[in-house]
Design a protein around this motif. Structure first.
Motif, PDB file in Angstrom:
ATOM      1  N   ALA A 173       0.878  -1.170   0.000  1.00  0.00           N
ATOM      2  CA  ALA A 173       0.000   0.000   0.000  1.00  0.00           C
ATOM      3  C   ALA A 173       0.915   1.218   0.000  1.00  0.00           C
ATOM      4  CB  ALA A 173      -0.892  -0.005   1.226  1.00  0.00           C
ATOM      5  N   SER A 174       0.951   1.908  -1.123  1.00  0.00           N
ATOM      6  CA  SER A 174       1.883   3.024  -1.265  1.00  0.00           C
ATOM      7  C   SER A 174       1.379   3.960  -2.350  1.00  0.00           C
ATOM      8  CB  SER A 174       3.267   2.472  -1.651  1.00  0.00           C
ATOM      9  OG  SER A 174       4.097   3.489  -2.132  1.00  0.00           O
ATOM     10  N   PRO A 175       1.748   5.236  -2.261  1.00  0.00           N
ATOM     11  CA  PRO A 175       1.388   6.150  -3.342  1.00  0.00           C
ATOM     12  C   PRO A 175       2.228   5.921  -4.605  1.00  0.00           C
ATOM     13  CG  PRO A 175       2.707   7.285  -1.694  1.00  0.00           C
ATOM     14  CD  PRO A 175       2.425   5.909  -1.153  1.00  0.00           C
TER      15      PRO A 175
ATOM     16  N   ASP B 261       7.559  10.855 -10.339  1.00  0.00           N
ATOM     17  CA  ASP B 261       8.741  10.014 -10.279  1.00  0.00           C
ATOM     18  C   ASP B 261       8.545   9.010  -9.155  1.00  0.00           C
ATOM     19  OD1 ASP B 261      11.190   9.378 -11.467  1.00  0.00           O
ATOM     20  OD2 ASP B 261      12.285  10.290  -9.811  1.00  0.00           O
ATOM     21  N   GLY B 262       7.296   8.915  -8.668  1.00  0.00           N
ATOM     22  CA  GLY B 262       6.961   7.995  -7.593  1.00  0.00           C
ATOM     23  C   GLY B 262       6.699   6.610  -8.134  1.00  0.00           C
ATOM     24  N   LEU B 263       7.767   5.840  -8.262  1.00  0.00           N
ATOM     25  CA  LEU B 263       7.661   4.508  -8.857  1.00  0.00           C
ATOM     26  C   LEU B 263       8.254   3.453  -7.934  1.00  0.00           C
ATOM     27  CD1 LEU B 263       8.864   5.325 -12.494  1.00  0.00           C
ATOM     28  CD2 LEU B 263       6.492   5.087 -11.696  1.00  0.00           C
ATOM     29  N   LEU B 264       7.621   2.306  -7.917  1.00  0.00           N
ATOM     30  CA  LEU B 264       8.121   1.120  -7.258  1.00  0.00           C
ATOM     31  C   LEU B 264       8.448   0.133  -8.372  1.00  0.00           C
ATOM     32  CD1 LEU B 264       8.511  -0.069  -4.359  1.00  0.00           C
ATOM     33  CD2 LEU B 264       6.263  -1.106  -4.630  1.00  0.00           C
ATOM     34  N   LEU B 265       9.735  -0.073  -8.608  1.00  0.00           N
ATOM     35  CA  LEU B 265      10.205  -0.909  -9.709  1.00  0.00           C
ATOM     36  C   LEU B 265      10.491  -2.307  -9.193  1.00  0.00           C
ATOM     37  CD1 LEU B 265      12.773   1.640 -11.166  1.00  0.00           C
ATOM     38  CD2 LEU B 265      10.351   1.375 -11.785  1.00  0.00           C
ATOM     39  N   GLU B 266       9.844  -3.314  -9.763  1.00  0.00           N
ATOM     40  CA  GLU B 266       9.992  -4.687  -9.276  1.00  0.00           C
ATOM     41  C   GLU B 266      10.595  -5.577 -10.349  1.00  0.00           C
ATOM     42  OE1 GLU B 266       9.191  -8.745  -9.393  1.00  0.00           O
ATOM     43  OE2 GLU B 266       7.740  -7.465 -10.423  1.00  0.00           O
ATOM     44  N   SER B 267      11.702  -6.206 -10.026  1.00  0.00           N
ATOM     45  CA  SER B 267      12.351  -7.181 -10.901  1.00  0.00           C
ATOM     46  C   SER B 267      13.682  -7.587 -10.290  1.00  0.00           C
ATOM     47  CB  SER B 267      12.618  -6.588 -12.285  1.00  0.00           C
ATOM     48  OG  SER B 267      13.482  -7.406 -13.050  1.00  0.00           O
ATOM     49  N   HIS B 268      14.185  -8.726 -10.699  1.00  0.00           N
ATOM     50  CA  HIS B 268      15.533  -9.118 -10.289  1.00  0.00           C
ATOM     51  C   HIS B 268      16.577  -8.228 -10.954  1.00  0.00           C
ATOM     52  CE1 HIS B 268      15.121 -11.182 -14.105  1.00  0.00           C
ATOM     53  NE2 HIS B 268      16.422 -11.400 -14.124  1.00  0.00           N
ATOM     54  N   LEU B 269      16.147  -7.357 -11.857  1.00  0.00           N
ATOM     55  CA  LEU B 269      17.018  -6.392 -12.531  1.00  0.00           C
ATOM     56  C   LEU B 269      16.802  -4.960 -12.055  1.00  0.00           C
ATOM     57  CD1 LEU B 269      16.496  -7.773 -16.154  1.00  0.00           C
ATOM     58  CD2 LEU B 269      18.466  -8.179 -14.656  1.00  0.00           C
TER      59      LEU B 269
ATOM     60  N   ALA C 254       3.699  -9.409   5.443  1.00  0.00           N
ATOM     61  CA  ALA C 254       4.744  -8.852   6.314  1.00  0.00           C
ATOM     62  C   ALA C 254       5.882  -8.271   5.476  1.00  0.00           C
ATOM     63  CB  ALA C 254       5.274  -9.920   7.268  1.00  0.00           C
ATOM     64  N   VAL C 255       6.214  -8.929   4.380  1.00  0.00           N
ATOM     65  CA  VAL C 255       7.237  -8.393   3.479  1.00  0.00           C
ATOM     66  C   VAL C 255       6.750  -7.071   2.894  1.00  0.00           C
ATOM     67  CG1 VAL C 255       8.595  -8.804   1.384  1.00  0.00           C
ATOM     68  CG2 VAL C 255       8.105 -10.710   2.945  1.00  0.00           C
ATOM     69  N   ALA C 256       5.485  -7.021   2.497  1.00  0.00           N
ATOM     70  CA  ALA C 256       4.907  -5.784   1.958  1.00  0.00           C
ATOM     71  C   ALA C 256       4.992  -4.659   2.987  1.00  0.00           C
ATOM     72  CB  ALA C 256       3.461  -6.012   1.527  1.00  0.00           C
ATOM     73  N   ARG C 257       4.719  -4.938   4.270  1.00  0.00           N
ATOM     74  CA  ARG C 257       4.810  -3.914   5.315  1.00  0.00           C
ATOM     75  C   ARG C 257       6.244  -3.415   5.458  1.00  0.00           C
ATOM     76  NH1 ARG C 257       0.223  -5.684   4.689  1.00  0.00           N
ATOM     77  NH2 ARG C 257       0.550  -4.272   2.969  1.00  0.00           N
ATOM     78  N   GLU C 258       7.220  -4.302   5.340  1.00  0.00           N
ATOM     79  CA  GLU C 258       8.630  -3.903   5.406  1.00  0.00           C
ATOM     80  C   GLU C 258       8.979  -2.980   4.228  1.00  0.00           C
ATOM     81  OE1 GLU C 258      10.995  -4.470   7.748  1.00  0.00           O
ATOM     82  OE2 GLU C 258       9.541  -5.495   9.006  1.00  0.00           O
ATOM     83  N   ILE C 259       8.486  -3.301   3.056  1.00  0.00           N
ATOM     84  CA  ILE C 259       8.725  -2.446   1.882  1.00  0.00           C
ATOM     85  C   ILE C 259       8.066  -1.095   2.104  1.00  0.00           C
ATOM     86  CG2 ILE C 259       8.270  -2.144  -0.585  1.00  0.00           C
ATOM     87  CD1 ILE C 259       8.445  -5.263  -0.798  1.00  0.00           C
ATOM     88  N   GLU C 260       6.856  -1.090   2.642  1.00  0.00           N
ATOM     89  CA  GLU C 260       6.162   0.170   2.944  1.00  0.00           C
ATOM     90  C   GLU C 260       6.982   1.011   3.912  1.00  0.00           C
ATOM     91  OE1 GLU C 260       2.363  -1.122   4.401  1.00  0.00           O
ATOM     92  OE2 GLU C 260       1.749  -1.853   2.420  1.00  0.00           O
ATOM     93  N   ALA C 261       7.610   0.390   4.886  1.00  0.00           N
ATOM     94  CA  ALA C 261       8.444   1.127   5.850  1.00  0.00           C
ATOM     95  C   ALA C 261       9.641   1.762   5.152  1.00  0.00           C
ATOM     96  CB  ALA C 261       8.904   0.191   6.969  1.00  0.00           C
ATOM     97  N   VAL C 262      10.216   1.075   4.181  1.00  0.00           N
ATOM     98  CA  VAL C 262      11.316   1.664   3.409  1.00  0.00           C
ATOM     99  C   VAL C 262      10.814   2.873   2.639  1.00  0.00           C
ATOM    100  CG1 VAL C 262      12.931   1.285   1.494  1.00  0.00           C
ATOM    101  CG2 VAL C 262      12.620  -0.494   3.233  1.00  0.00           C
TER     102      VAL C 262
END
Length: 174
Positions: A21-23, A70-78, A148-156
């Motif tokens: 959950a993030s902007p 520029d508010g992006l969450l980029l997901e990939s092993h790259l 729980a992983v998602a909450r950790e990412i949200e904290a970052v």
């Protein structure tokens, strides 16, 4: 702000980022590589694509400009190979990575190769080299539920978590 979520295949990147959950707008880069043709062929031994990172980076910049953010969450092993303000490296015990990849149909040799890369900190080392330790946030997902992983990412994303690189050690797998 751009946050990259990266890690060895099988560490839970896609599952977790779909729950964040993030902007920030989530971009699944592997989907873009396939859909937009941002690759230079396929590795016949691994069945994976040779990504064109320059084309992918330009596409990410275009998405940011189109959306006026520029508010992006980029997901990939790259993802750590692109520009980012913060880099989240998801980690997972190599035997678990190997199990997950085998269960989703990857050939045993490819699953083993990825497990060994996880044990050797390959993606973490690349992320720290490109972005610096002060921009890298390591999360061990082995025993965490995806929420729980998602909450950790949200904290970052929120700035509520300190950078952490090098705290996870899976060399006992080797």
């Amino acid at each position: 702000m751009r946050v990259a979520v990266t890690g060895t295949p099988g560490t839970g990147k896609t599952t977790a980022t779909d729950l964040v959950a993030s902007p920030l707008d989530v971009l699944h880069l592997n989907d873009a590589i396939r859909a937009e043709g941002f690759h230079e062929g396929e590795d016949p031994d691994r069945g994976s694509l040779y990504a064109d990172l320059d084309a992918l980076a330009a596409w990410v910049d275009e998405r940011a400009n189109e959306r006026g953010t520029d508010g992006l969450l980029l997901e990939s092993h790259l993802a750590h190979r692109l520009d980012a303000d913060r880099v989240v490296v998801l980690r997972c015990r190599p035997a678990e990575v190997e199990r997950r990849l085998t269960e989703r149909g990857e050939p045993p040799a490819k699953a083993r190769e990825n497990a060994e890369a996880e044990a050797l900190d390959v993606i973490l080392a690349e992320a720290v080299e490109r972005h610096g330790a002060d921009a890298v946030y390591e999360i061990d997902t082995t025993d965490l539920h995806p929420e729980a992983v998602a909450r950790e990412i949200e904290a970052v994303v929120a700035g509520d978590r300190e950078p952490s690189a090098g705290g996870v050690d899976f060399t006992d797998y080797l």
